[in-house]
Design a protein around this motif. Structure first.
Motif, mmCIF file in Angstrom:
data_model
loop_
_atom_site.group_PDB
_atom_site.id
_atom_site.type_symbol
_atom_site.label_atom_id
_atom_site.label_comp_id
_atom_site.label_asym_id
_atom_site.label_seq_id
_atom_site.Cartn_x
_atom_site.Cartn_y
_atom_site.Cartn_z
ATOM 1 N N VAL A 12 -13.507 176.680 104.095
ATOM 2 C CA VAL A 12 -12.967 176.455 105.204
ATOM 3 C C VAL A 12 -13.418 175.063 105.887
ATOM 4 C CG1 VAL A 12 -12.316 177.073 107.574
ATOM 5 C CG2 VAL A 12 -12.572 178.967 105.986
ATOM 6 N N PRO A 13 -12.585 173.705 105.940
ATOM 7 C CA PRO A 13 -13.222 172.721 106.189
ATOM 8 C C PRO A 13 -13.561 172.546 107.914
ATOM 9 C CG PRO A 13 -10.720 172.592 106.414
ATOM 10 C CD PRO A 13 -10.943 174.057 105.572
ATOM 11 N N HIS A 14 -14.962 171.950 107.991
ATOM 12 C CA HIS A 14 -15.443 171.799 109.279
ATOM 13 C C HIS A 14 -14.477 170.549 109.709
ATOM 14 C CE1 HIS A 14 -18.485 170.883 112.278
ATOM 15 N NE2 HIS A 14 -18.404 169.509 112.139
ATOM 16 N N ALA A 15 -14.042 170.661 110.863
ATOM 17 C CA ALA A 15 -13.052 169.814 111.292
ATOM 18 C C ALA A 15 -13.694 169.005 112.692
ATOM 19 C CB ALA A 15 -11.819 170.654 112.095
ATOM 20 N N PRO A 16 -13.645 167.724 112.214
ATOM 21 C CA PRO A 16 -14.112 166.957 113.476
ATOM 22 C C PRO A 16 -13.049 166.499 114.249
ATOM 23 C CG PRO A 16 -13.746 165.746 111.366
ATOM 24 C CD PRO A 16 -13.782 166.987 110.977
ATOM 25 N N ALA A 17 -13.121 165.736 115.397
ATOM 26 C CA ALA A 17 -12.182 165.583 116.196
ATOM 27 C C ALA A 17 -11.009 165.078 115.593
ATOM 28 C CB ALA A 17 -12.600 164.780 117.458
ATOM 29 N N PRO A 155 -26.465 152.758 123.273
ATOM 30 C CA PRO A 155 -25.695 153.834 123.170
ATOM 31 C C PRO A 155 -25.330 154.306 121.934
ATOM 32 C CG PRO A 155 -24.925 152.166 124.843
ATOM 33 C CD PRO A 155 -25.952 151.512 124.290
ATOM 34 N N LEU A 156 -25.295 153.215 120.940
ATOM 35 C CA LEU A 156 -25.017 153.874 119.555
ATOM 36 C C LEU A 156 -26.143 154.577 118.983
ATOM 37 C CD1 LEU A 156 -23.035 150.540 118.097
ATOM 38 C CD2 LEU A 156 -22.330 152.600 118.964
ATOM 39 N N ALA A 157 -27.417 154.045 119.241
ATOM 40 C CA ALA A 157 -28.590 154.494 118.869
ATOM 41 C C ALA A 157 -28.762 156.069 119.472
ATOM 42 C CB ALA A 157 -29.749 153.995 119.185
ATOM 43 N N ASP A 158 -28.422 156.115 121.000
ATOM 44 C CA ASP A 158 -28.476 157.488 121.382
ATOM 45 C C ASP A 158 -27.630 158.489 120.889
ATOM 46 O OD1 ASP A 158 -30.598 156.440 123.011
ATOM 47 O OD2 ASP A 158 -29.110 156.210 124.818
ATOM 48 N N ALA A 159 -26.466 157.927 120.470
ATOM 49 C CA ALA A 159 -25.254 158.794 119.882
ATOM 50 C C ALA A 159 -26.006 159.278 118.629
ATOM 51 C CB ALA A 159 -24.180 157.786 119.486
ATOM 52 N N THR A 160 -26.810 158.638 117.797
ATOM 53 C CA THR A 160 -27.195 159.164 116.409
ATOM 54 C C THR A 160 -28.196 160.196 117.037
ATOM 55 O OG1 THR A 160 -29.228 157.689 116.214
ATOM 56 C CG2 THR A 160 -27.133 157.127 115.177
ATOM 57 N N VAL A 161 -29.155 160.120 117.929
ATOM 58 C CA VAL A 161 -30.138 161.311 118.283
ATOM 59 C C VAL A 161 -29.522 162.426 118.929
ATOM 60 C CG1 VAL A 161 -31.957 161.654 120.016
ATOM 61 C CG2 VAL A 161 -31.643 159.380 118.988
ATOM 62 N N ARG A 169 -23.936 167.167 110.961
ATOM 63 C CA ARG A 169 -24.007 165.959 109.973
ATOM 64 C C ARG A 169 -23.046 165.086 110.016
ATOM 65 N NH1 ARG A 169 -26.271 171.015 107.462
ATOM 66 N NH2 ARG A 169 -24.298 171.229 106.490
ATOM 67 N N ALA A 170 -21.725 165.617 110.263
ATOM 68 C CA ALA A 170 -20.443 164.882 109.741
ATOM 69 C C ALA A 170 -20.549 164.010 111.177
ATOM 70 C CB ALA A 170 -19.321 165.597 110.009
ATOM 71 N N CYS A 171 -20.902 164.284 112.288
ATOM 72 C CA CYS A 171 -20.980 163.267 113.465
ATOM 73 C C CYS A 171 -22.212 162.311 113.127
ATOM 74 C CB CYS A 171 -21.126 164.130 114.751
ATOM 75 S SG CYS A 171 -21.112 163.295 116.091
ATOM 76 N N ALA A 173 -23.442 161.327 110.563
ATOM 77 C CA ALA A 173 -23.031 160.297 109.443
ATOM 78 C C ALA A 173 -22.326 159.150 109.993
ATOM 79 C CB ALA A 173 -22.197 161.069 108.199
ATOM 80 N N GLU A 174 -21.310 159.412 110.873
ATOM 81 C CA GLU A 174 -20.395 158.299 111.507
ATOM 82 C C GLU A 174 -21.225 157.572 112.281
ATOM 83 O OE1 GLU A 174 -17.202 157.613 110.847
ATOM 84 O OE2 GLU A 174 -17.287 158.959 109.088
ATOM 85 N N SER A 175 -22.055 157.974 113.357
ATOM 86 C CA SER A 175 -22.868 157.445 114.295
ATOM 87 C C SER A 175 -23.998 156.774 113.561
ATOM 88 C CB SER A 175 -23.453 158.400 115.337
ATOM 89 O OG SER A 175 -24.152 159.392 114.705
ATOM 90 N N ASP A 176 -24.377 157.011 112.491
ATOM 91 C CA ASP A 176 -25.512 156.278 111.745
ATOM 92 C C ASP A 176 -24.890 155.082 111.318
ATOM 93 O OD1 ASP A 176 -27.849 155.643 110.337
ATOM 94 O OD2 ASP A 176 -27.266 156.991 108.734
ATOM 95 N N ARG A 177 -23.709 155.010 110.609
ATOM 96 C CA ARG A 177 -23.144 154.004 110.008
ATOM 97 C C ARG A 177 -22.423 153.190 111.251
ATOM 98 N NH1 ARG A 177 -19.626 157.055 107.610
ATOM 99 N NH2 ARG A 177 -17.780 155.600 107.964
#
Length: 253
Positions: A12-17, A155-161, A169-171, A173-177
């Motif tokens: 069952v896929p984990h569904a991002p927004a 804000p981008l660094a805070d989003a990874t935290v 993990r999916a979120c 991965a996106e915020s890290d990139r």
């Protein structure tokens, strides 16, 4: 083969927004599925809808890969995945073809797509190439970008935290990139940003025998982002050099 099918049916896929699931309200109109009548040619907006659906499915599949919900070594068919998403096989197949280009899956004729099995050696090679590209640029930027430029990335660094703290993990991965893209974008070299982001994405696919990344590992990586920004804002070049090189040491950055 029966065992592989059973594991596929259980997924069952984990569904991002932005993803689609079979139970979601984002059902695809008949026209967007490519089921047109001969008397009514498709309107221009149909292509836009179809492209949007493919993009959402691609996002959902990427998230499932990062989360380890698509199991390395397993074969998944486009019709079966399409049924779960509530769409035809065509946009799923198109999304899978893109993942094949990215090296995340392999085409299996007459069966579907096999999730690539990758070992620590391949991830180490990706980390080495990323370091060759990104480390010199980051060190150069540390000497040329002012404090305001680095502070804007907070804000981008805070989003990874935040993503790491909840183990998403999916979120993460996106915020890290997104953080790394923003740093490299300060160089003004968009080709560098594109190539580095592609390498970064490939480095995020899970290992065949260890699909999950521990929350502690995500937090450790995220903390390096904030520590790096602190050093850049403080113009502490020795610390910047140490943190930048350390950030690319692992094979799962």
């Amino acid at each position: 083969m029966e065992q592989g099918r059973a594991r596929e049916d259980a997924w069952v896929p984990h569904a991002p927004a932005a993803s689609l699931t079979a139970s979601s309200s984002l059902r695809v109109p008949e026209q967007a599925r490519g089921e047109h009548t001969h008397s009514e040619p498709p309107a221009p907006r149909v292509a836009v809808q179809r492209h949007s659906v493919r993009g959402q499915i691609l996002d959902a599949l990427r998230a499932a890969l990062v989360d380890g919900e698509l199991i390395p070594g397993q074969v998944y068919s486009a019709p079966a995945l399409g049924a779960r998403f509530g769409v035809s096989a065509t946009p799923v197949r198109e999304a899978m073809q893109q993942l094949a280009v990215e090296g995340a899956v392999e085409v299996v004729p007459n069966r579907g797509f096999r999730v690539a099995e990758r070992g620590p050696g391949e991830l180490a090679e990706l980390a080495e190439v990323r370091a060759l590209l990104e480390v010199p640029v980051m060190l150069r930027l540390a000497r040329t970008v002012d404090r305001a430029g680095w502070t804007a990335l907070r804000p981008l660094a805070d989003a990874t935290v935040e993503a790491a703290a909840v183990g998403d993990r999916a979120c993460y991965a996106e915020s890290d990139r997104a953080f790394h893209r923003a740093v490299l974008a300060l160089s003004g070299n968009q080709e560098l940003v594109r190539v580095a982001d592609d390498l970064h994405r490939r480095s995020q696919w899970p290992l065949g025998h260890n699909p999950a990344t521990r929350r502690a590992d995500l937090l450790a990586d995220a903390v390096e982002h904030t520590a790096l920004l602190d050093a850049l804002i403080a113009e502490d070049l020795p610390v910047v050099q140490s943190l930048v090189r350390e950030h690319f040491t692992g094979a799962d950055r």
